[in-house]
Enzyme design. Structure first.
Site, PDB file in Angstrom:
ATOM      1  N   THR A   1      10.349  -2.031   7.023  1.00  0.00           N
ATOM      2  CA  THR A   1      11.030  -2.748   5.950  1.00  0.00           C
ATOM      3  C   THR A   1      11.364  -1.816   4.799  1.00  0.00           C
ATOM      4  O   THR A   1      12.514  -1.764   4.322  1.00  0.00           O
ATOM      5  CB  THR A   1      10.152  -3.919   5.462  1.00  0.00           C
TER       6      THR A   1
ATOM      7  N   GLY B   1       7.991  -4.710  10.678  1.00  0.00           N
ATOM      8  CA  GLY B   1       6.798  -4.017  10.211  1.00  0.00           C
ATOM      9  C   GLY B   1       6.936  -3.609   8.759  1.00  0.00           C
ATOM     10  O   GLY B   1       8.022  -3.668   8.168  1.00  0.00           O
ATOM     11  N   CYS B   2       5.833  -3.195   8.190  1.00  0.00           N
ATOM     12  CA  CYS B   2       5.826  -2.864   6.768  1.00  0.00           C
ATOM     13  C   CYS B   2       6.602  -1.581   6.494  1.00  0.00           C
ATOM     14  O   CYS B   2       7.515  -1.571   5.654  1.00  0.00           O
ATOM     15  CB  CYS B   2       4.393  -2.766   6.255  1.00  0.00           C
ATOM     16  N   TYR B   3       6.260  -0.499   7.183  1.00  0.00           N
ATOM     17  CA  TYR B   3       7.031   0.730   6.991  1.00  0.00           C
ATOM     18  C   TYR B   3       8.512   0.515   7.323  1.00  0.00           C
ATOM     19  O   TYR B   3       9.390   0.944   6.568  1.00  0.00           O
ATOM     20  CB  TYR B   3       6.479   1.865   7.861  1.00  0.00           C
TER      21      TYR B   3
END
EC number: 1.2.1.38
Lengths: 343, 343, 343, 343
Positions: free
Chosen positions: D152, D148-150
């Site tokens: 990462t 996921g973005c967060y």
């Protein structure tokens, strides 16, 4: 690899030129100058360049610059006037992104830019670098005047109508809107986020410096200088120009869509959209494209042309690279085939 | 205190109306309806209202609404058609912010709005609520059609020129730009921040619903329906409309600045700016003002009028309150004297 | 009417103070100074004020200012140091929006602000104008130091926890984010729309000038100076501060929601939101409110407090007016009851 | 050329994947599916793709997809669960950008995602595609779960501290902020420009779905699951995540700058900034880079790590392509060497 020099690379057209040249397959930035930042690494000022270059700014030394194949000027008005002659005489080609060589009439230039023209003797060899009308003259040019951002968007939109002689040229209207980056990377209150965001206004209605440039181009195309009302506006965003153009049709029978598609069929960077389209600035952001749609609302006698570009690319640095490609026999689209980041 | 009902207060014009009425010295929201949110407190949906009201949304009950002195409709098209008649028959006055009663010709309305007109029998008594041309008719009106946002900005800009008969009315151009709030508080992809910010485009060039409304108003003023090209654009910001208007002058001797100043000298909400001005949308944000500047660029034969409003205030809820003030004999500026928050 | 002077009204806190005072029922701006803009009308610089005042900027003349009942300083650091003493000696009360009198320890002030303290002899009479902890001292104060924007948001968020002694004070964290208007109306590249929009970053991590101010306030409340990591960030928007605060609980049994509600029950400008809330900066834009929510995520031992203010209102000019109201015996909320414009 | 399929390419991660693959030297999109838009050309939905592809969306036909070398899922949760098994059994490799295979514990996944896990039998072969910790396992993986973005941004920031065992893992804090594109291209009121611009707020404080994913990764690195308070916030901009991370140091003698530089020296997409830096989200916009700075403010015992990524690139589609490159033996940076467009 073409060795490119850049004079004045600390502004927005400068960093955009760096971005394009660092990714270019046939050219590279070799000398990048800045009087005020000599010694500083480029990527210290522009962190997006970290990992892509180890270059540092140098003093604008004509000797060093003359060793380049081509020198770009991304400078305030007057700098290219002062330096271009020496570079040209040493055999270095010059691509000027400022307005110094855009207007053929030195007196007219002086009137609009409020200072004497610094190099009228070079005007004869300057080629106005709008490939869509001057492609044949560019390969042999030694000195290119890269068109302004508004003139690019407005001219590309009007050219087919004027070439075809379809409209009343006495009362053209160009209502143009630009992102704030058009004002450059200068500390000025009016361009602060707090002043320019969540806000919209016209400016320069009495007369904007791009007016004579547009009139010169449209006059070349139409055979006589038209009557044009040009009103620029400031958009609350960074990049992009949209020009909405209005012209009264003398001939109602021509298929405007076909006219535009044919005029630009061979142009790699002009995209005529399908009928009924409303081109978005974001669709060209970071790219060298101009997207155009042509309308005749309510079947009336007024043509509406919508033209969008990225003011820093097709309106400045991308068009400069397009000219470089043509001057040096590279594919016209070399280094200019990126896809706009969306959203 | 005037007891006001609001039908459909969950949209942007609704919450703006609530803000204005909650701070109004002579009126108060008494019944606020929403079919989908009945029972919910207003300040749960709109936290800016916390501490200012304890009201909750109710079902749109005509009986309850009829107990109000005036009912505002901040609803999609057709709702006021369905409900206004009953309220009027019970003696409740109606101020409709939708387009339901703006067009006097029911057939024309149907054509543009794509549905049958639901209350043609009420059209005779509907008054178009633009005080700057209809002030005398408003105090006795039972049913007010609040003008659209674009029509307000465009009409106020053109009126002095048309009343004075100074321009060629065959080829008027209105290039208008609106913040996203004009599209309402509806879940739609095109109005997401990711789609509409850092972007600009025209839309509705083929024909926008505000066109017939503008033509009706300008026709009333000019004595005949003009030829108008109207192109709306979507601005990457929340509030504000700017309309840049273009008209070819038949008479070059009139002092346009004086004309505009005199025409609007007595208008509390129209501010003619000094010569050379470029009105900013933020200067009217949250207020009921329209700021106008008039130019004749380069001394030519084309007049350029720049007109800005807040689309949710003078273009909707503020103008609705201005009408209410006139209808109920309150000072026209009551509750509408706030200063724009800047920056 | 209280006659108010404003020194340095050309910045954002200045124009916000003007907006609030022009609409204030018990006070009015009488003298508004600017060294660089003397003679210019206020509404020429700030068009939102057109129609609301005929005042012009004057030179900062102490004699003229001393005729006011109160003088606000909306100036860079050091100006109030230089002028406050004379005004106070003439009986004029002073409300300073700069940092000149916020820190009680002159040496500490000098270290953080990089210049000698210009008026250490006045520090004894300066009252830190955070009404939520100093309300009793404000009515008799002659010299008010209006708290900084970050200190207001952070302190109001931490106060209930620290007063109650519930948390480990050695490792408090304040992650704060501010709109760009906090940087003032100064021409600086970093605050251009092109630099600050569509972008986010922390700044001043090594040490921000608001750190010692926050530590002083939290130390007063906690009885000893806490350990605080304070990281400010720059938001791509104009107005608003959000502070997310983190503290490890020593006591897990206390009802934090009740604690906050009770602590601020009598505070007109602190709104404790319902459990589970996430306060939005826009809900307080243009208003003097601080909205706070308190969470204990996943039932763990860490309290998370979310605190929002408008940095130019509760974080500057609104709090200044709140202090003025208290100093002159006016209702504390006079002139501060506006509703946030939303959207 | 690697033939790539994309399931669900109408969202923001989908169009970003298209942009990257269309410019990729060793791969190309071959099948692009959308149940709702089958038959429509890609460039009709996404005009930035005009001139770059003639593909149209097709129905998600497993047979057609199985002819691809690799299939990317850019779909809501559950879709990859349903389709991945069949593709894998036919020999097609799968790179899933959704959360379907990120959590190793199916029961935990079900709890956070509110639905039964649709393919627990595939979890064993799923590799968590964060190359900075799993590079060796990726080349042979058949099924990649793209982080996921967060997770990462947060994980890359914490990893060096946790691997070195330098901090108290009981009370980690991650204060993260994301642009609106993280919410996807779905029509929802909260993500309208009018709601999300000029506004800032935390959300999901009680528990965000990325929390268990972050805990799993940090637990792997630290050897035990840490205590983490994770608070996401919504930024008023399109792209970019900034995570400000806070950890109390157990060991004050380690040179954190050197630690970070060494840990990521060989990583092509992690750029440790010079001491004292504040990474900007715009410096990585449109690129696969993560830029990190590490601070110890005021020489205290708290480490502050600042980590920025583009949520749609390193936080989604770019990382997916990075995984593809590793899986197919291409240079890890192939197609991922673009320079951020600035400004």
């Amino acid at each position: 690899m073409i060795r490119a020099g850049i004079v004045g690379a600390t502004g927005y057209t400068g960093v955009e030129l760096l971005r394009l040249l660092l990714a270019h397959p046939g050219a590279e930035p070799a000398v990048v100058t800045s009087r005020g930042n000599a010694g500083e690494r480029l990527d210290a000022m522009f962190p997006n360049l970290r990992g892509h270059t180890d270059l540092a700014f140098t003093e604008p030394d004509p000797g060093l610059l003359a060793e380049c194949d081509v020198v770009f000027f991304a400078t305030p008005h007057g700098v290219a006037h002062a330096m271009a002659g020496e570079l040209l005489s040493r055999g270095t080609r010059v691509i000027d992104l400022s307005a110094d060589f855009r207007i053929r009439d030195a007196a007219l230039w002086s009137r609009w830019y409020g200072q004497p023209h610094g190099a009228p003797e070079l005007l004869d060899q300057a080629v106005y670098g709008l490939p869509e009308i001057n492609r044949k003259r560019i390969p042999d040019a030694r000195l290119i005047a890269v068109p302004g951002c508004y003139p690019t968007a407005v001219s590309l939109g009007f050219i087919p109508l004027l070439e075809a002689g379809l409209v009343d040229t006495a009362h053209l209207v160009a209502d143009a809107k630009s992102g704030v980056s058009g004002a450059g990377r200068k500390a000025q209150v009016g361009m602060l986020l707090c002043e320019a965001s969540e806000n919209f206004k016209a400016y320069g209605v009495a007369g904007h410096r791009h007016l004579p440039e547009i009139l010169q181009t449209l006059g070349d195309v139409a055979g006589q200088t038209p009557g044009l009302t040009f009103v620029p506006h400031l958009l609350p965003m960074i990049r992009g120009i949209e020009a909405s153009l209005y012209a009264v049709l003398k001939d109602m029978d021509t298929d405007l869509q076909a006219l535009y598609e044919q005029r630009y069929a061979a142009e790699p960077f002009v995209d005529v959209m399908p009928p009924g389209s409303h081109p978005e600035t974001r669709s060209v952001r970071g790219t060298n494209r101009c997207r155009i749609a042509v309308h005749r609302p309510q079947g009336g006698d007024t043509a509406v042309v919508l033209s969008v570009i990225d003011n820093l690319v097709k309106g400045a640095s991308g068009q400069a690279v397009q000219n470089m490609n043509l001057m040096f026999g590279l594919p016209e689209t070399a280094g200019l085939d990126g896809i706009a980041v969306l959203p």
